[in-house]
Design an enzyme around this catalytic site. Structure first.
Site, PDB file in Angstrom:
ATOM      1  N   LYS A 214       0.572  16.882  18.212  1.00 44.21           N
ATOM      2  CA  LYS A 214       1.153  15.982  17.228  1.00 44.21           C
ATOM      3  C   LYS A 214       2.083  16.709  16.253  1.00 44.21           C
ATOM      4  O   LYS A 214       2.013  17.919  16.057  1.00 44.21           O
ATOM      5  CB  LYS A 214       0.047  15.281  16.441  1.00 44.21           C
ATOM      6  N   ARG A 248      -8.748  12.367  22.486  1.00 42.37           N
ATOM      7  CA  ARG A 248      -7.661  12.069  23.423  1.00 42.37           C
ATOM      8  C   ARG A 248      -6.734  13.286  23.469  1.00 42.37           C
ATOM      9  O   ARG A 248      -6.214  13.709  22.434  1.00 42.37           O
ATOM     10  CB  ARG A 248      -6.921  10.823  22.950  1.00 42.37           C
TER      11      ARG A 248
END
Length: 272
Positions: A214, A248
């Protein structure tokens, strides 16, 4: 007695413009091979994304999402692999349910009442994600005030709507969002990561956390998406320590090993 270990959702982006793998798995054969690899390396569920949600991605129609998903679902469901479909389009969600997938993952948190009867009639787990956007991410700022308060208010509203429509609360998994879904400042994601326990304690529901590659990790390390594996693993372990029930990730193998080591250490400390 063994420690509980978070489940792993392995990410397969069937897209042309994902920030993390840039179309590497757009072809059905490539997506199928990657999904099987993730399962072999320890993923419990494969999360198929037929459209990218990063700020620079091109929008994709439900028809195109379904076209991308169909051959991959044919192969993976035949293998008996547990599947999650990552889409916020009701038409794609309805198609996924008709194929018998076990999970739906909605980055908008299921805001469309038109899909609620189908959700209530299914047995699929529903990943309700918080985002400051309404779909594809962009580079806007987080809302003013306490971000965890905003997240909890959103979950309160969405849980009420889903339960009123007949969705069993026990099927719901909460995802507080990370990266650009929480705003352009890396600090916002670190704030949420540090306070996962508050969210879990408020709702008593399983939490899914997705920090893999991210933007907030890339911002603090100065590395690109393909170079941020170590930072991703560090953040994933923090999420596990803070109470995440599912993680995830793009890389199942290192996470599987790291979680095994953490669980072994907990068991050793408990049994001394």
């Amino acid at each position: 007695m063994k420690s509980a270990v978070p489940g792993i959702l392995g990410i397969v982006n069937i897209t042309s413009d994902s920030f993390s793998d840039g179309g590497q798995f757009l072809a059905p054969d490539a997506a199928i091979a990657q999904a099987r690899k993730l399962v072999a390396e320890g993923a419990d569920v494969v999360d198929l994304g037929p459209a990218s949600s990063n700020p620079d991605a091109t929008s994709v129609s439900a028809e195109e999402e379904i076209r991308r998903l169909a051959p991959v679902l044919d192969a993976l469901l035949a293998d008996g692999i547990e599947i999650s479909v990552d889409s916020y389009l009701p038409e794609t969600q309805a198609y996924a349910l008709s194929r018998g997938v076990g999970w739906l993952n909605d980055i908008r948190g299921f805001p469309e009442p038109s899909i609620y009867p189908a959700l209530a009639a299914s047995d699929a787990k529903l990943i309700v994600m918080y985002s400051i956007q309404q779909g594809q991410a962009d580079r806007r700022e987080a809302p003013e005030g306490d971000i965890v308060g905003h997240i909890c208010s959103f979950f309160d509203e969405r849980l009420s709507a889903l339960e009123a429509a007949g969705v069993n609360r026990a099927r719901i998994v909460l995802d507080p969002g990370m990266g650009f879904f929480l705003g352009s400042s890396p600090q916002t994601s670190f704030d949420v990561l540090a306070r996962l326990g508050e969210i879990k304690g408020r709702f008593g529901l399983p939490l899914l956390v997705g920090v893999s590659r991210k933007s907030f990790l890339r911002a603090v390390t100065g590395r690109g998406p393909g170079e941020v594996g170590a930072a991703t693993l560090a953040a994933e372990l923090i999420a596990a320590m803070k109470g995440a029930d599912f993680i995830r990730t793009h890389e199942a193998a290192p996470l599987k090993d790291a979680l095994a080591v953490a669980a072994a250490l907990k068991d050793f400390a408990r049994n001394r």
